[in-house]
Design a protein around this motif. Structure first.
Motif, short mmCIF file in Angstrom:
data_model
loop_
_atom_site.label_atom_id
_atom_site.label_comp_id
_atom_site.label_asym_id
_atom_site.label_seq_id
_atom_site.Cartn_x
_atom_site.Cartn_y
_atom_site.Cartn_z
N GLU A 28 0.86 -1.18 0.00
CA GLU A 28 0.00 0.00 0.00
C GLU A 28 0.90 1.24 0.00
N GLY A 29 0.66 2.14 -0.94
CA GLY A 29 1.47 3.34 -1.01
C GLY A 29 1.41 3.98 -2.37
N LEU A 30 2.38 4.84 -2.65
CA LEU A 30 2.42 5.57 -3.92
C LEU A 30 3.16 4.74 -4.96
N VAL A 31 2.59 4.67 -6.15
CA VAL A 31 3.22 3.95 -7.27
C VAL A 31 3.09 4.82 -8.52
N ASP A 32 3.89 4.48 -9.52
CA ASP A 32 3.79 5.14 -10.82
C ASP A 32 2.87 4.33 -11.71
N ARG A 33 1.84 4.95 -12.23
CA ARG A 33 0.91 4.30 -13.15
C ARG A 33 0.72 5.20 -14.36
N GLY A 34 1.27 4.75 -15.49
CA GLY A 34 1.15 5.53 -16.71
C GLY A 34 1.87 6.86 -16.64
N GLY A 35 2.96 6.90 -15.88
CA GLY A 35 3.73 8.14 -15.78
C GLY A 35 3.20 9.12 -14.75
N ARG A 36 2.19 8.71 -13.99
CA ARG A 36 1.63 9.58 -12.96
C ARG A 36 1.55 8.84 -11.63
N PRO A 37 1.73 9.57 -10.52
CA PRO A 37 1.64 8.89 -9.22
C PRO A 37 0.20 8.56 -8.87
N ARG A 38 0.01 7.39 -8.29
CA ARG A 38 -1.29 6.97 -7.75
C ARG A 38 -1.05 6.36 -6.38
N ALA A 39 -1.98 6.59 -5.49
CA ALA A 39 -1.92 5.98 -4.17
C ALA A 39 -2.87 4.78 -4.19
N VAL A 40 -2.31 3.58 -4.08
CA VAL A 40 -3.11 2.38 -4.25
C VAL A 40 -2.81 1.36 -3.16
N ALA A 41 -3.77 0.46 -2.99
CA ALA A 41 -3.54 -0.78 -2.25
C ALA A 41 -3.59 -1.91 -3.27
N SER A 42 -2.66 -2.84 -3.15
CA SER A 42 -2.51 -3.93 -4.11
C SER A 42 -2.44 -5.25 -3.36
N LEU A 43 -3.27 -6.21 -3.77
CA LEU A 43 -3.41 -7.46 -3.05
C LEU A 43 -3.34 -8.65 -3.99
N VAL A 44 -2.68 -9.71 -3.55
CA VAL A 44 -2.78 -11.03 -4.18
C VAL A 44 -3.15 -12.00 -3.08
#
Length: 207
Positions: A181-197
């Motif tokens: 969970e945190g800031l990531v680069d998506r398509g050249g722009r920052p997004r704050a996301v939670a990512s789960l598997v």
């Protein structure tokens, strides 16, 4: 139209309008980063079944099909599904696009070996998603958190952003394999996301 049906209808109209105005290029060959990062958990024999929830342009469905899955790709937008059906037929992809209102139409139980859901949040769908996994099936989810608004200053309907650590706690019946969970680069722009598997364990795993 009942009050319960107003919001799904508005969502359908919104996405139909957006895809019609912006144009939709079906099945771009650029998988979601979180999906591609977890490729090792998805590699296996052909013929397995996958579900792409709120599939949009179908890029995640294409990636799953390339890994040997027979993919059901669902979305509320008629425009998106019509375009994907034509493209899937033309390209002979193992993708079955279907228009589905996830707020009113149920998911099958123990059907899919993989389910992916990106940039979509419907909290009452969490339990049905877990139940729709076959034993040993993998769920991959990523969407925005409160930090997308509070830290990055984006405008977003607060109903559709995750609270801090919410996604981590949302699938108690599944075994969490990876979470961040945190800031990531998506398509050249920052997004704050939670990512789960997360994985639905088989009976032998519980033994």
């Amino acid at each position: 139209m009942s009050d319960a049906s107003i919001e799904p209808q508005l969502a359908r109209e919104k996405w139909n309008r957006r895809y019609a105005e912006d144009g939709l290029r079906p099945f771009p060959d650029r998988p979601a980063e979180w999906l591609a990062e977890n490729r090792a958990l998805l590699v296996g024999p052909a013929g397995r079944r996958a579900l792409d929830v709120a599939c949009g342009d179908g890029r995640k469905a294409l990636y799953l099909a390339q890994l040997g899955f027979a993919v059901v790709a669902v979305d509320v937008s008629d425009v998106a599904i019509t375009a994907l059906r034509a493209a899937a037929l033309d390209r002979r992809l193992a993708v079955d696009p279907r228009r589905l209102d996830l707020e009113r139409e149920p998911l099958p139980v123990e059907r899919y070996d993989a389910i992916v859901q990106f940039n979509y949040l419907q909290r009452d769908l969490f339990e049905p998603l877990a139940a729709a996994l076959a034993p040993g099936g993998i769920l991959i989810v990523e969407t925005v958190t409160r930090a997308h608004v509070e830290e990055l200053g984006n405008r977003f309907d607060p109903r559709f952003v995750l609270d801090y650590n919410e996604l981590l706690r949302s699938f108690p019946a599944l075994h969490v394999r990876h979470y961040r969970e945190g800031l990531v680069d998506r398509g050249g722009r920052p997004r704050a996301v939670a990512s789960l598997v997360a994985e639905r364990l088989s009976e032998s795993d519980h033994a």
